[in-house]
Design a protein around this motif. Structure first.
Motif, PDB file in Angstrom:
ATOM      1  N   GLU A 150       1.007  -1.089   0.068  1.00 52.98           N
ATOM      2  CA  GLU A 150       0.440   0.011  -0.222  1.00 52.98           C
ATOM      3  C   GLU A 150       1.074   1.551   0.198  1.00 52.98           C
ATOM      4  O   GLU A 150       0.993   1.927  -1.172  1.00 52.98           O
ATOM      5  CB  GLU A 150      -0.695   0.232   0.997  1.00 52.98           C
ATOM      6  N   GLY A 151       2.170   1.405   0.851  1.00 50.63           N
ATOM      7  CA  GLY A 151       3.272   2.232   1.263  1.00 50.63           C
ATOM      8  C   GLY A 151       3.383   2.512  -0.270  1.00 50.63           C
ATOM      9  O   GLY A 151       3.742   4.009  -1.072  1.00 50.63           O
TER      10      GLY A 151
ATOM     11  N   PHE B 196       2.332   1.619  -3.706  1.00 44.02           N
ATOM     12  CA  PHE B 196       1.591   2.169  -4.475  1.00 44.02           C
ATOM     13  C   PHE B 196       0.708   3.564  -4.453  1.00 44.02           C
ATOM     14  O   PHE B 196       1.055   4.255  -5.595  1.00 44.02           O
ATOM     15  CB  PHE B 196      -0.010   1.208  -4.186  1.00 44.02           C
ATOM     16  N   ASN B 197       0.976   4.047  -3.366  1.00 44.41           N
ATOM     17  CA  ASN B 197       0.698   5.308  -2.594  1.00 44.41           C
ATOM     18  C   ASN B 197       2.165   6.520  -2.913  1.00 44.41           C
ATOM     19  O   ASN B 197       1.780   7.574  -3.545  1.00 44.41           O
ATOM     20  CB  ASN B 197       0.689   5.977  -0.861  1.00 44.41           C
ATOM     21  N   GLU B 198       3.157   5.410  -3.566  1.00 42.79           N
ATOM     22  CA  GLU B 198       4.145   6.831  -3.258  1.00 42.79           C
ATOM     23  C   GLU B 198       4.361   6.800  -5.447  1.00 42.79           C
ATOM     24  O   GLU B 198       4.489   7.846  -5.935  1.00 42.79           O
ATOM     25  CB  GLU B 198       5.733   5.956  -3.565  1.00 42.79           C
ATOM     26  N   TRP B 199       3.671   5.947  -6.052  1.00 41.45           N
ATOM     27  CA  TRP B 199       2.633   5.726  -6.826  1.00 41.45           C
ATOM     28  C   TRP B 199       2.695   6.286  -7.672  1.00 41.45           C
ATOM     29  O   TRP B 199       2.580   7.441  -8.659  1.00 41.45           O
ATOM     30  CB  TRP B 199       2.677   4.479  -8.128  1.00 41.45           C
ATOM     31  N   GLN B 200       1.673   6.534  -6.880  1.00 43.51           N
ATOM     32  CA  GLN B 200       0.570   7.175  -7.721  1.00 43.51           C
ATOM     33  C   GLN B 200       0.381   8.987  -6.693  1.00 43.51           C
ATOM     34  O   GLN B 200       0.349  10.217  -8.048  1.00 43.51           O
ATOM     35  CB  GLN B 200      -0.886   7.665  -6.230  1.00 43.51           C
ATOM     36  N   ARG B 201       1.598   9.593  -6.308  1.00 46.74           N
ATOM     37  CA  ARG B 201       1.876  10.691  -5.815  1.00 46.74           C
ATOM     38  C   ARG B 201       2.831  11.674  -6.647  1.00 46.74           C
ATOM     39  O   ARG B 201       2.509  12.184  -6.607  1.00 46.74           O
ATOM     40  CB  ARG B 201       1.610  10.414  -3.993  1.00 46.74           C
ATOM     41  N   HIS B 202       3.983  10.485  -6.635  1.00 44.21           N
ATOM     42  CA  HIS B 202       5.464  11.040  -7.522  1.00 44.21           C
ATOM     43  C   HIS B 202       5.793  10.481  -8.600  1.00 44.21           C
ATOM     44  O   HIS B 202       6.799  11.248  -9.980  1.00 44.21           O
ATOM     45  CB  HIS B 202       6.370  10.774  -5.960  1.00 44.21           C
TER      46      HIS B 202
ATOM     47  N   LYS C 103      -2.746  -3.890  -8.917  1.00 45.03           N
ATOM     48  CA  LYS C 103      -3.072  -2.863  -7.862  1.00 45.03           C
ATOM     49  C   LYS C 103      -3.308  -1.403  -8.852  1.00 45.03           C
ATOM     50  O   LYS C 103      -4.864  -0.985  -9.819  1.00 45.03           O
ATOM     51  CB  LYS C 103      -2.174  -2.014  -7.186  1.00 45.03           C
TER      52      LYS C 103
ATOM     53  N   GLU D 213      -7.353  -1.822  -9.894  1.00 39.91           N
ATOM     54  CA  GLU D 213      -7.822  -0.768  -8.698  1.00 39.91           C
ATOM     55  C   GLU D 213      -8.261   0.596  -9.795  1.00 39.91           C
ATOM     56  O   GLU D 213      -8.964   1.361 -10.107  1.00 39.91           O
ATOM     57  CB  GLU D 213      -7.669  -0.416  -7.545  1.00 39.91           C
ATOM     58  N   CYS D 214      -6.986   1.340 -10.273  1.00 40.80           N
ATOM     59  CA  CYS D 214      -6.764   1.664 -11.765  1.00 40.80           C
ATOM     60  C   CYS D 214      -6.913   1.976 -12.739  1.00 40.80           C
ATOM     61  O   CYS D 214      -7.352   2.518 -13.881  1.00 40.80           O
ATOM     62  CB  CYS D 214      -5.464   1.817 -11.112  1.00 40.80           C
TER      63      CYS D 214
END
Length: 297
Positions: A137-138, A140-146, A171, A175-176
Protein backbone atom coordinates in the motif's frame (compact mmCIF):
# COMPACT_ATOMS: atom_id res chain seq x y z
CA UNK A 1 -2.76 -33.63 0.81
CA UNK A 2 -0.93 -33.13 4.11
CA UNK A 3 -2.53 -31.53 7.17
CA UNK A 4 0.05 -28.73 7.00
CA UNK A 5 -0.98 -27.83 3.47
CA UNK A 6 -4.66 -27.93 4.31
CA UNK A 7 -4.10 -25.46 7.16
CA UNK A 8 -2.42 -22.91 4.90
CA UNK A 9 -4.68 -22.34 1.92
CA UNK A 10 -2.74 -19.28 0.74
CA UNK A 11 0.28 -21.40 -0.10
CA UNK A 12 -1.50 -24.64 -0.92
CA UNK A 13 -1.13 -24.46 -4.71
CA UNK A 14 2.54 -23.46 -4.56
CA UNK A 15 3.48 -26.22 -2.13
CA UNK A 16 1.48 -28.83 -4.02
CA UNK A 17 3.40 -27.80 -7.13
CA UNK A 18 6.69 -28.13 -5.22
CA UNK A 19 5.73 -31.59 -4.00
CA UNK A 20 5.12 -32.62 -7.63
CA UNK A 21 8.58 -31.48 -8.69
CA UNK A 22 10.88 -32.81 -6.00
CA UNK A 23 11.56 -36.25 -4.54
CA UNK A 24 8.99 -37.49 -1.99
CA UNK A 25 11.93 -38.13 0.35
CA UNK A 26 13.05 -34.52 0.48
CA UNK A 27 9.49 -33.21 0.65
CA UNK A 28 8.75 -35.51 3.60
CA UNK A 29 11.87 -34.20 5.37
CA UNK A 30 10.78 -30.59 4.77
CA UNK A 31 7.38 -31.38 6.30
CA UNK A 32 8.95 -33.12 9.31
CA UNK A 33 11.03 -30.04 10.06
CA UNK A 34 8.11 -27.72 9.37
CA UNK A 35 5.81 -29.59 11.75
CA UNK A 36 7.66 -28.09 14.73
CA UNK A 37 7.80 -24.56 13.30
CA UNK A 38 5.07 -21.94 13.57
CA UNK A 39 6.47 -20.19 10.47
CA UNK A 40 5.93 -23.18 8.18
CA UNK A 41 4.84 -23.23 5.43
CA UNK A 42 4.43 -19.48 4.98
CA UNK A 43 8.11 -18.82 5.77
CA UNK A 44 9.49 -21.39 3.30
CA UNK A 45 11.12 -19.41 0.51
CA UNK A 46 13.88 -21.55 -0.96
CA UNK A 47 15.11 -25.11 -1.49
CA UNK A 48 18.66 -25.93 -2.67
CA UNK A 49 19.43 -29.39 -4.02
CA UNK A 50 23.14 -30.12 -4.40
CA UNK A 51 24.44 -33.09 -6.34
CA UNK A 52 27.70 -33.18 -4.40
CA UNK A 53 26.47 -32.22 -0.94
CA UNK A 54 23.59 -31.91 1.47
CA UNK A 55 20.49 -30.08 0.42
CA UNK A 56 19.11 -27.15 2.41
CA UNK A 57 16.05 -24.96 2.73
CA UNK A 58 15.45 -21.37 3.80
CA UNK A 59 12.73 -20.86 6.39
CA UNK A 60 12.11 -17.27 7.53
CA UNK A 61 15.61 -16.35 6.42
CA UNK A 62 17.28 -19.24 8.27
CA UNK A 63 19.41 -21.72 6.30
CA UNK A 64 18.53 -25.26 7.44
CA UNK A 65 20.56 -28.26 6.29
CA UNK A 66 18.68 -31.36 5.17
CA UNK A 67 19.94 -34.92 5.26
CA UNK A 68 18.85 -35.48 1.64
CA UNK A 69 21.73 -35.83 -0.84
CA UNK A 70 20.50 -36.19 -4.44
CA UNK A 71 22.45 -38.64 -6.55
CA UNK A 72 22.93 -38.49 -10.30
CA UNK A 73 19.67 -40.33 -11.03
CA UNK A 74 17.78 -38.11 -8.57
CA UNK A 75 19.06 -34.99 -10.32
CA UNK A 76 18.14 -36.41 -13.73
CA UNK A 77 14.59 -37.14 -12.55
CA UNK A 78 14.30 -33.63 -11.09
CA UNK A 79 15.47 -31.98 -14.31
CA UNK A 80 13.10 -34.19 -16.30
CA UNK A 81 10.17 -32.89 -14.23
CA UNK A 82 11.37 -29.28 -14.34
CA UNK A 83 11.64 -29.36 -18.13
CA UNK A 84 8.51 -31.43 -18.79
CA UNK A 85 10.62 -34.26 -20.15
CA UNK A 86 12.38 -32.09 -22.76
CA UNK A 87 15.76 -30.81 -21.66
CA UNK A 88 16.53 -29.80 -25.23
CA UNK A 89 13.51 -27.47 -25.41
CA UNK A 90 14.93 -25.57 -22.42
CA UNK A 91 18.54 -25.49 -23.64
CA UNK A 92 18.63 -21.72 -24.11
CA UNK A 93 17.28 -21.18 -20.60
CA UNK A 94 19.78 -23.63 -19.14
CA UNK A 95 22.64 -21.72 -20.71
CA UNK A 96 21.33 -18.63 -18.89
CA UNK A 97 21.12 -20.56 -15.63
CA UNK A 98 17.38 -20.97 -15.12
CA UNK A 99 14.34 -23.07 -15.99
CA UNK A 100 10.81 -21.66 -16.24
CA UNK A 101 8.22 -23.81 -14.49
CA UNK A 102 5.39 -21.30 -13.92
CA UNK A 103 3.21 -20.73 -10.84
CA UNK A 104 5.56 -17.99 -9.65
CA UNK A 105 8.31 -20.51 -8.85
CA UNK A 106 11.82 -19.48 -9.87
CA UNK A 107 14.37 -22.22 -10.59
CA UNK A 108 18.07 -21.45 -10.85
CA UNK A 109 20.48 -24.05 -12.26
CA UNK A 110 24.25 -24.09 -11.94
CA UNK A 111 27.17 -26.32 -12.82
CA UNK A 112 30.71 -26.51 -14.14
CA UNK A 113 30.14 -26.00 -17.86
CA UNK A 114 27.60 -24.64 -20.34
CA UNK A 115 24.77 -26.79 -18.94
CA UNK A 116 23.85 -28.66 -22.08
CA UNK A 117 22.89 -31.93 -20.35
CA UNK A 118 21.73 -33.20 -16.96
CA UNK A 119 25.22 -34.44 -16.11
CA UNK A 120 26.48 -30.82 -16.29
CA UNK A 121 24.19 -29.68 -13.47
CA UNK A 122 25.71 -29.49 -9.99
CA UNK A 123 22.70 -28.05 -8.23
CA UNK A 124 19.25 -26.52 -8.44
CA UNK A 125 17.86 -23.59 -6.45
CA UNK A 126 14.06 -23.50 -6.20
CA UNK A 127 12.72 -20.17 -4.96
CA UNK A 128 9.08 -19.89 -3.94
CA UNK A 129 7.04 -16.68 -4.19
CA UNK A 130 7.04 -14.82 -0.89
CA UNK A 131 3.29 -14.29 -0.81
CA UNK A 132 1.87 -10.89 0.03
CA UNK A 133 4.12 -7.81 0.05
CA UNK A 134 3.34 -6.30 3.46
CA UNK A 135 4.24 -2.76 2.40
CA UNK A 136 2.50 -2.70 -0.99
CA UNK A 137 0.00 0.00 0.00
CA UNK A 138 2.84 2.36 0.83
CA UNK A 139 4.65 1.65 -2.44
CA UNK A 140 1.41 2.06 -4.40
CA UNK A 141 0.83 5.44 -2.71
CA UNK A 142 4.35 6.51 -3.71
CA UNK A 143 3.52 5.65 -7.32
CA UNK A 144 0.30 7.64 -7.27
CA UNK A 145 1.82 10.69 -5.59
CA UNK A 146 5.18 10.97 -7.29
CA UNK A 147 5.45 8.97 -10.50
CA UNK A 148 4.78 10.22 -14.00
CA UNK A 149 7.70 8.59 -15.79
CA UNK A 150 8.52 5.57 -13.69
CA UNK A 151 9.65 3.79 -10.53
CA UNK A 152 12.75 1.67 -9.92
CA UNK A 153 12.52 -0.82 -7.05
CA UNK A 154 15.79 -2.19 -5.69
CA UNK A 155 16.86 -4.68 -3.03
CA UNK A 156 19.42 -7.35 -2.37
CA UNK A 157 18.62 -10.78 -3.89
CA UNK A 158 15.57 -12.34 -2.26
CA UNK A 159 14.36 -8.98 -0.97
CA UNK A 160 10.85 -9.21 -2.39
CA UNK A 161 11.15 -7.25 -5.65
CA UNK A 162 9.14 -9.70 -7.75
CA UNK A 163 6.51 -10.01 -5.02
CA UNK A 164 6.10 -6.22 -5.03
CA UNK A 165 5.82 -6.10 -8.83
CA UNK A 166 3.14 -8.79 -8.89
CA UNK A 167 1.10 -6.82 -6.37
CA UNK A 168 1.60 -3.50 -8.18
CA UNK A 169 0.48 -5.03 -11.48
CA UNK A 170 -2.75 -6.15 -9.83
CA UNK A 171 -3.42 -2.74 -8.30
CA UNK A 172 -2.67 -0.78 -11.46
CA UNK A 173 -4.68 -3.10 -13.69
CA UNK A 174 -7.41 -3.66 -11.11
CA UNK A 175 -8.04 -0.63 -8.89
CA UNK A 176 -6.76 1.89 -11.45
CA UNK A 177 -7.98 0.13 -14.59
CA UNK A 178 -4.76 0.93 -16.46
CA UNK A 179 -3.47 -1.16 -19.37
CA UNK A 180 -0.51 -2.92 -17.80
CA UNK A 181 2.04 -4.90 -19.82
CA UNK A 182 4.25 -7.26 -17.82
CA UNK A 183 7.46 -8.65 -19.32
CA UNK A 184 7.78 -12.03 -17.63
CA UNK A 185 10.84 -13.75 -19.05
CA UNK A 186 10.93 -16.46 -16.39
CA UNK A 187 7.17 -17.08 -16.02
CA UNK A 188 6.97 -15.83 -12.43
CA UNK A 189 3.66 -13.99 -12.75
CA UNK A 190 0.56 -16.12 -12.22
CA UNK A 191 -2.08 -15.31 -14.83
CA UNK A 192 -4.94 -16.39 -12.58
CA UNK A 193 -4.14 -13.51 -10.23
CA UNK A 194 -5.17 -11.01 -12.94
CA UNK A 195 -8.37 -12.47 -14.39
CA UNK A 196 -10.29 -9.35 -13.28
CA UNK A 197 -7.59 -6.83 -14.18
CA UNK A 198 -6.38 -5.16 -17.39
CA UNK A 199 -3.00 -6.89 -17.24
CA UNK A 200 -1.29 -8.45 -20.27
CA UNK A 201 1.64 -10.78 -19.60
CA UNK A 202 4.33 -11.33 -22.23
CA UNK A 203 6.29 -14.42 -21.22
CA UNK A 204 8.80 -16.88 -22.53
CA UNK A 205 10.92 -14.49 -24.59
CA UNK A 206 13.93 -12.38 -23.66
CA UNK A 207 13.17 -9.13 -21.86
CA UNK A 208 14.42 -7.04 -24.79
CA UNK A 209 12.22 -8.88 -27.28
CA UNK A 210 9.26 -8.86 -24.89
CA UNK A 211 9.57 -5.10 -24.41
CA UNK A 212 9.58 -4.57 -28.15
CA UNK A 213 6.54 -6.82 -28.62
CA UNK A 214 4.58 -5.12 -25.82
CA UNK A 215 5.17 -1.61 -27.12
CA UNK A 216 4.42 -2.57 -30.70
CA UNK A 217 1.23 -4.56 -30.07
CA UNK A 218 -0.26 -3.82 -26.63
CA UNK A 219 -0.20 0.01 -26.33
CA UNK A 220 0.39 -0.19 -22.55
CA UNK A 221 -0.18 2.68 -20.15
CA UNK A 222 2.50 1.28 -17.88
CA UNK A 223 5.25 -1.29 -18.52
CA UNK A 224 6.51 -3.63 -15.77
CA UNK A 225 9.89 -5.36 -16.10
CA UNK A 226 11.56 -7.47 -13.40
CA UNK A 227 15.31 -7.47 -12.76
CA UNK A 228 16.77 -5.26 -15.45
CA UNK A 229 20.51 -5.24 -15.91
CA UNK A 230 21.57 -6.49 -19.33
CA UNK A 231 22.54 -3.72 -21.73
CA UNK A 232 20.22 -5.03 -24.46
CA UNK A 233 17.10 -4.77 -22.30
CA UNK A 234 18.09 -1.38 -20.88
CA UNK A 235 18.51 -0.05 -24.43
CA UNK A 236 15.01 -1.33 -25.18
CA UNK A 237 13.69 0.53 -22.11
CA UNK A 238 15.37 3.73 -23.24
CA UNK A 239 13.18 3.55 -26.34
CA UNK A 240 10.08 2.98 -24.22
CA UNK A 241 10.78 6.02 -22.07
CA UNK A 242 11.21 8.24 -25.08
CA UNK A 243 7.75 7.16 -26.18
CA UNK A 244 6.21 8.39 -22.93
CA UNK A 245 5.21 5.03 -21.41
CA UNK A 246 5.88 4.92 -17.64
CA UNK A 247 8.16 2.11 -16.49
CA UNK A 248 8.16 0.13 -13.25
CA UNK A 249 11.31 -1.98 -13.03
CA UNK A 250 13.46 -3.72 -10.45
CA UNK A 251 17.19 -4.24 -10.06
CA UNK A 252 19.58 -5.87 -7.61
CA UNK A 253 21.25 -3.19 -5.47
CA UNK A 254 21.71 -2.09 -1.90
CA UNK A 255 21.12 1.58 -2.70
CA UNK A 256 20.85 4.25 -5.38
CA UNK A 257 24.64 4.70 -5.46
CA UNK A 258 25.00 1.06 -6.49
CA UNK A 259 22.38 1.52 -9.19
CA UNK A 260 24.33 4.45 -10.60
CA UNK A 261 27.44 2.26 -10.78
CA UNK A 262 25.68 -0.19 -13.14
CA UNK A 263 26.72 0.71 -16.67
CA UNK A 264 23.49 -0.58 -18.18
CA UNK A 265 21.04 0.93 -15.67
CA UNK A 266 22.72 4.30 -15.07
CA UNK A 267 21.71 5.81 -18.48
CA UNK A 268 18.04 5.20 -17.64
CA UNK A 269 18.44 6.94 -14.30
CA UNK A 270 20.39 9.90 -15.65
CA UNK A 271 17.88 10.35 -18.46
CA UNK A 272 15.18 10.87 -15.82
CA UNK A 273 13.13 7.77 -16.59
CA UNK A 274 12.42 7.16 -12.88
CA UNK A 275 10.68 9.66 -10.60
CA UNK A 276 11.01 7.42 -7.57
CA UNK A 277 13.47 4.90 -6.19
CA UNK A 278 12.11 2.37 -3.71
CA UNK A 279 14.38 0.21 -1.57
CA UNK A 280 12.93 -3.01 -0.12
CA UNK A 281 14.23 -4.60 3.08
CA UNK A 282 13.24 -7.65 5.09
CA UNK A 283 11.84 -6.79 8.52
CA UNK A 284 10.64 -9.34 11.10
CA UNK A 285 9.18 -11.75 8.61
CA UNK A 286 7.70 -8.96 6.48
CA UNK A 287 9.09 -6.04 4.51
CA UNK A 288 9.72 -2.35 4.92
CA UNK A 289 10.62 0.17 2.26
CA UNK A 290 12.24 3.55 1.81
CA UNK A 291 11.43 5.91 -1.06
CA UNK A 292 13.21 8.92 -2.51
CA UNK A 293 13.80 10.84 -5.67
CA UNK A 294 17.25 11.11 -7.23
CA UNK A 295 19.42 13.30 -5.02
CA UNK A 296 17.04 13.29 -2.03
CA UNK A 297 19.43 11.93 0.53
Amino acid sequence: MSVLLAKNGAREAILCRLSELISPLVYAEIERIGASRADFPIGLTELRLRRFGRSSMVLSGENILLSYRPGEKDMERLLDKLTGGSLYAHSSQLKDGFISVGDGIRVGVYGDSELVSASDVSGVVIRLPLGRCSCIEGIFNEWQRHCKRGMLIYSLPGGGKTTALRALAGKLGGECGMRVAVIDERREFIREEYIDATVDIVCGSSKARGIEMAIRTLSPEVLIVDEIGAEEECRALLGVGRGGVPIIATSHAGGIDELLEKRSVAPLIRAGYFDRFVGLYRDRGGFRFCSSGLGEG
